[in-house]
Design a protein around this motif. Structure first.
Motif, PDB file in Angstrom:
ATOM      1  N   GLU A   1       0.842  -1.201   0.000  1.00 53.13           N
ATOM      2  CA  GLU A   1       0.000   0.000   0.000  1.00 53.13           C
ATOM      3  C   GLU A   1       0.878   1.254   0.000  1.00 53.13           C
ATOM      4  O   GLU A   1       0.546   2.251  -0.651  1.00 53.13           O
ATOM      5  N   SER A   2       2.006   1.202   0.685  1.00 54.02           N
ATOM      6  CA  SER A   2       2.881   2.373   0.783  1.00 54.02           C
ATOM      7  C   SER A   2       3.555   2.717  -0.540  1.00 54.02           C
ATOM      8  O   SER A   2       4.067   3.832  -0.699  1.00 54.02           O
ATOM      9  N   VAL A   3       3.569   1.771  -1.485  1.00 51.37           N
ATOM     10  CA  VAL A   3       4.156   2.052  -2.811  1.00 51.37           C
ATOM     11  C   VAL A   3       3.083   2.140  -3.890  1.00 51.37           C
ATOM     12  O   VAL A   3       3.376   2.047  -5.074  1.00 51.37           O
ATOM     13  N   GLY A   4       1.813   2.310  -3.469  1.00 51.93           N
ATOM     14  CA  GLY A   4       0.760   2.621  -4.432  1.00 51.93           C
ATOM     15  C   GLY A   4      -0.211   1.517  -4.781  1.00 51.93           C
ATOM     16  O   GLY A   4      -1.141   1.739  -5.555  1.00 51.93           O
ATOM     17  N   PHE A   5      -0.035   0.320  -4.226  1.00 52.78           N
ATOM     18  CA  PHE A   5      -0.989  -0.760  -4.483  1.00 52.78           C
ATOM     19  C   PHE A   5      -2.209  -0.604  -3.580  1.00 52.78           C
ATOM     20  O   PHE A   5      -2.110  -0.034  -2.490  1.00 52.78           O
ATOM     21  N   LYS A   6      -3.343  -1.125  -4.031  1.00 51.86           N
ATOM     22  CA  LYS A   6      -4.559  -1.109  -3.224  1.00 51.86           C
ATOM     23  C   LYS A   6      -4.908  -2.533  -2.808  1.00 51.86           C
ATOM     24  O   LYS A   6      -4.834  -3.460  -3.615  1.00 51.86           O
ATOM     25  N   ASN A   7      -5.294  -2.667  -1.553  1.00 50.47           N
ATOM     26  CA  ASN A   7      -5.682  -3.969  -1.010  1.00 50.47           C
ATOM     27  C   ASN A   7      -7.114  -4.281  -1.436  1.00 50.47           C
ATOM     28  O   ASN A   7      -8.047  -3.539  -1.109  1.00 50.47           O
ATOM     29  N   GLN A   8      -7.280  -5.395  -2.161  1.00 51.78           N
ATOM     30  CA  GLN A   8      -8.606  -5.801  -2.627  1.00 51.78           C
ATOM     31  C   GLN A   8      -9.198  -6.911  -1.757  1.00 51.78           C
ATOM     32  O   GLN A   8     -10.204  -7.515  -2.121  1.00 51.78           O
ATOM     33  N   GLY A   9      -8.563  -7.204  -0.636  1.00 48.20           N
ATOM     34  CA  GLY A   9      -9.095  -8.211   0.275  1.00 48.20           C
ATOM     35  C   GLY A   9      -8.499  -9.581   0.040  1.00 48.20           C
ATOM     36  O   GLY A   9      -7.559  -9.756  -0.742  1.00 48.20           O
ATOM     37  N   LEU A  10      -9.042 -10.554   0.746  1.00 47.89           N
ATOM     38  CA  LEU A  10      -8.536 -11.918   0.664  1.00 47.89           C
ATOM     39  C   LEU A  10      -8.592 -12.453  -0.762  1.00 47.89           C
ATOM     40  O   LEU A  10      -9.587 -12.270  -1.461  1.00 47.89           O
ATOM     41  N   SER A  11      -7.525 -13.106  -1.172  1.00 49.58           N
ATOM     42  CA  SER A  11      -7.443 -13.676  -2.515  1.00 49.58           C
ATOM     43  C   SER A  11      -8.048 -15.074  -2.546  1.00 49.58           C
ATOM     44  O   SER A  11      -8.031 -15.797  -1.550  1.00 49.58           O
ATOM     45  N   LYS A  12      -8.561 -15.443  -3.713  1.00 45.41           N
ATOM     46  CA  LYS A  12      -9.033 -16.818  -3.911  1.00 45.41           C
ATOM     47  C   LYS A  12      -7.871 -17.776  -4.157  1.00 45.41           C
ATOM     48  O   LYS A  12      -8.054 -18.984  -4.147  1.00 45.41           O
ATOM     49  N   SER A  13      -6.708 -17.220  -4.391  1.00 48.06           N
ATOM     50  CA  SER A  13      -5.543 -18.070  -4.657  1.00 48.06           C
ATOM     51  C   SER A  13      -5.156 -18.851  -3.406  1.00 48.06           C
ATOM     52  O   SER A  13      -5.179 -18.324  -2.294  1.00 48.06           O
TER      53      SER A  13
END
Length: 200
Positions: free
Chosen positions: A174-186
């Motif tokens: 998040e600190s480098v510009g990514f957004k957290n979309q929640g738990l992954s299905k992976s």
């Protein structure tokens, strides 16, 4: 090969640079990848596939050695193209017979795309690795920032970069510009992951 000098304050006057990777960097990538637990490492064969199929999406961070030996790879970002908006387990795989297939022919197994899709508009990042000797020195931050600039500066035509992260790395991304979309299905390597996206 797009070599670009990069200054990392924590490394002092060490001469560091980034450049796109090639199949010639295969062994060095395997060494850097040993920073991960064994079940999370990219195999040598997967590196061979990714560095052959989409080397322009793979960026290495190098240090020049004072003894004039070849530069040392200390970190890398390895990725493929995907038509999906999040990382899938299929994109982290590779076609079994990839060397005998045309590079632009997508491969599906059970309706899921396997590996790289030449025309996908998502960059699916599968490895952000820093050699253990360089961890904790803000090297990863410098590499990820250089990588997003690499994507923005190239003619990739991609809309976003995506990756999956452990919970303890969510704040970093998040600190480098990514957004957290929640738990992954992976369920890669049997772990719990969070989907992260970076809009290009």
């Amino acid at each position: 090969m797009n070599q670009r000098n990069i200054h990392i304050p924590s490394l002092g006057n060490t001469n560091t640079f980034t450049r796109t990777l090639s199949i010639d960097d295969l062994k060095s990538c395997v060494i850097v990848e040993s920073a991960f637990t064994e079940q999370e490492r990219c195999s040598e064969e997967k590196f061979r596939y990714r560095l052959s199929s989409c080397p322009d999406l793979c960026l290495g961070l190098f240090v020049n050695n004072e003894d004039e030996s070849p530069p040392t790879l200390i970190g890398h970002v390895i990725a493929v193209r995907s038509p999906y908006t999040l990382v899938t387990d299929g994109s982290m795989s590779m076609p079994e017979n990839w060397e005998s297939l045309p590079n632009d022919e997508p491969v599906f197994v059970n309706d899921e795309l396997i590996g790289n899709h030449k025309y996908g508009d998502t960059i699916a990042i599968h490895s952000v690795a820093i050699s253990p000797d360089y961890q904790g020195k803000r090297v990863g931050r410098a590499l990820v920032s250089a990588y997003t600039q690499h994507l923005k500066g190239g003619s990739f035509g991609a809309s976003r970069a995506v990756l999956i992260a452990h919970d303890y790395l969510v704040n970093f991304y998040e600190s480098v510009g990514f957004k957290n979309q929640g738990l992954s299905k992976s369920n890669f390597a049997g772990g719990v992951w969070y989907d992260m996206t970076y809009e290009l």
